[in-house]
Design an enzyme around this catalytic site. Structure first.
Site, short mmCIF file in Angstrom:
data_model
loop_
_atom_site.label_atom_id
_atom_site.label_comp_id
_atom_site.label_asym_id
_atom_site.label_seq_id
_atom_site.Cartn_x
_atom_site.Cartn_y
_atom_site.Cartn_z
N ASP A 8 31.66 21.81 66.87
CA ASP A 8 31.82 22.74 65.72
C ASP A 8 33.33 23.05 65.67
O ASP A 8 33.75 24.15 65.98
CB ASP A 8 30.98 24.01 65.90
CG ASP A 8 31.31 24.80 67.16
OD1 ASP A 8 31.85 24.23 68.13
OD2 ASP A 8 31.03 26.01 67.18
N HIS A 244 36.39 26.44 77.60
CA HIS A 244 34.94 26.17 77.48
C HIS A 244 34.65 24.67 77.24
O HIS A 244 34.00 24.01 78.04
CB HIS A 244 34.35 26.95 76.31
CG HIS A 244 34.58 28.42 76.32
ND1 HIS A 244 34.02 29.26 77.26
CD2 HIS A 244 35.30 29.22 75.49
CE1 HIS A 244 34.38 30.51 76.99
NE2 HIS A 244 35.15 30.51 75.93
#
Ligand code: BDR
Ligand code: CA
Length: 321
Positions: A8, A244
């Site tokens: 995303d 992340h």
């Protein structure tokens, strides 16, 4: 290793693409996109723009989900997300308009066709909501089950979430799809906040990428400066540069980065106060087989150093050209 990234594409996703590009053992077969940090169209645009920046102009991008399961309207990112990743998803860094278009095949069919072609020789890393993966499994469970390795940046088992006290962003953006994925019975390695919050980038690492003539180094440094100034936990405290999505790519390529892992059957709580919480599935607690490996510790300092050096290598090469 044949790799597909399902993204995303916000800032740490862009760092994950860059990290994959820096690894000589990664053969990037394609990128699939979903809503999340940004609308799906922006995720696709950012992925194409990042690939062009990195000189990877033959890597296809297939666009995927524009909303979570069950939603009637197309997804629009929250104001908080727009602050964390910037309104354009890449920290207001202006990259040239991509010269290429996304594939005419959508993300789900792209994933299925690559799974059919490569089977156990394919590794899929997801760093956005699990909607594309869930849709692909629903459509062709045999193909998706044949994928050699699936690694997902998702969830928070032993630490609080980053959207609510319970929920991590990639899970809560489509909790129903994530629950479906974890209960589908295929193996998945889960790289959640438990470990990604330990892998931090420093201001010095970022400053070193700012080479005078490196478009790559300067763009990634500017994005990272933006991200690390704006990413906060639900209480508004700075997270301070958590890697992340790059960590998920690293674990896919180098599983030895994991220093502690919990094999378990995972599920997601949906439609309650703790919506989006990743937790052990009571219905499968006594099963002899487990399908998820949840990473609970990693060689954090080592990975952060390797990551910073890998991006510095890209910046140096770019400058020398
Ligand atoms: C995850 O959520 C997204 O905002 C980031 O790109 C990362 O994939 C962290 O919770
Ligand atoms: Ca992401």
């Amino acid at each position: 290793m044949n790799l597909i990234l399902d993204l995303d594409t916000g800032i740490d996703d862009a760092l994950a693409i860059s990290y994959a590009a820096s690894q000589s053992d990664a053969n990037l077969l394609g990128i699939t996109t979903a809503f999340g940090n940004v609308r799906v169209e922006t995720a696709t645009r950012n992925s194409l723009a990042m690939l062009e920046l990195l000189g990877l102009t033959d890597v296809p991008v297939a666009q995927g989900a524009d909303r979570p399961w069950g939603a009637e309207e197309k997804y629009v990112p929250s104001e908080t997300l727009l602050q964390v990743h910037g309104r354009n998803g890449i920290g207001e860094v202006v990259l040239p308009e991509p010269q290429r278009m996304p594939e005419t095949t959508n993300a789900v069919d792209f994933l299925i066709s690559k799974a059919r072609e490569y089977g156990k020789d394919l590794t899929l890393v997801t760093t956005g909501p699990m909607t594309n993966l869930a849709d692909a499994f629903k459509k062709d469970p045999e193909a998706i089950s044949s994928i050699g390795k699936i690694v997902s940046m998702a969830g928070a088992l032993t630490v609080p979430g980053n959207v609510t006290r319970y929920a991590e962003a990639n899970i809560v953006n489509d909790a129903a799809a994530a629950k479906y994925v974890f209960e589908s019975g295929f193996d998945i390695t889960v790289v959640g906040l438990d470990v990604t919050l330990r892998t931090l980038l420093s201001g010095n690492d970022i400053n070193a990428w700012k080479q005078p003539n490196s478009a790559i180094g300067n763009a990634l440094a500017q994005m990272s400066d933006y991200y690390y100034a704006n990413e906060t936990d639900p209480d508004g405290n700075s997270v301070g540069g958590a890697l992340h999505d790059p960590l998920a790519v690293d674990i896919a390529l180098h599983p030895e980065t994991i220093t502690y892992q919990v094999p378990m059957n995972l599920t997601v709580e949906v439609g309650c106060e703790s919506n989006g919480r990743t937790i052990g599935d009571l219905n499968r607690l006594t099963d002899e087989t487990t399908t998820a490996i949840v990473c609970t510790n990693v060689e954090a300092a080592g990975f952060s150093r390797r990551f910073a050096a890998a991006i510095l290598g890209l910046a140096n090469r770019d400058q020398a050209q």
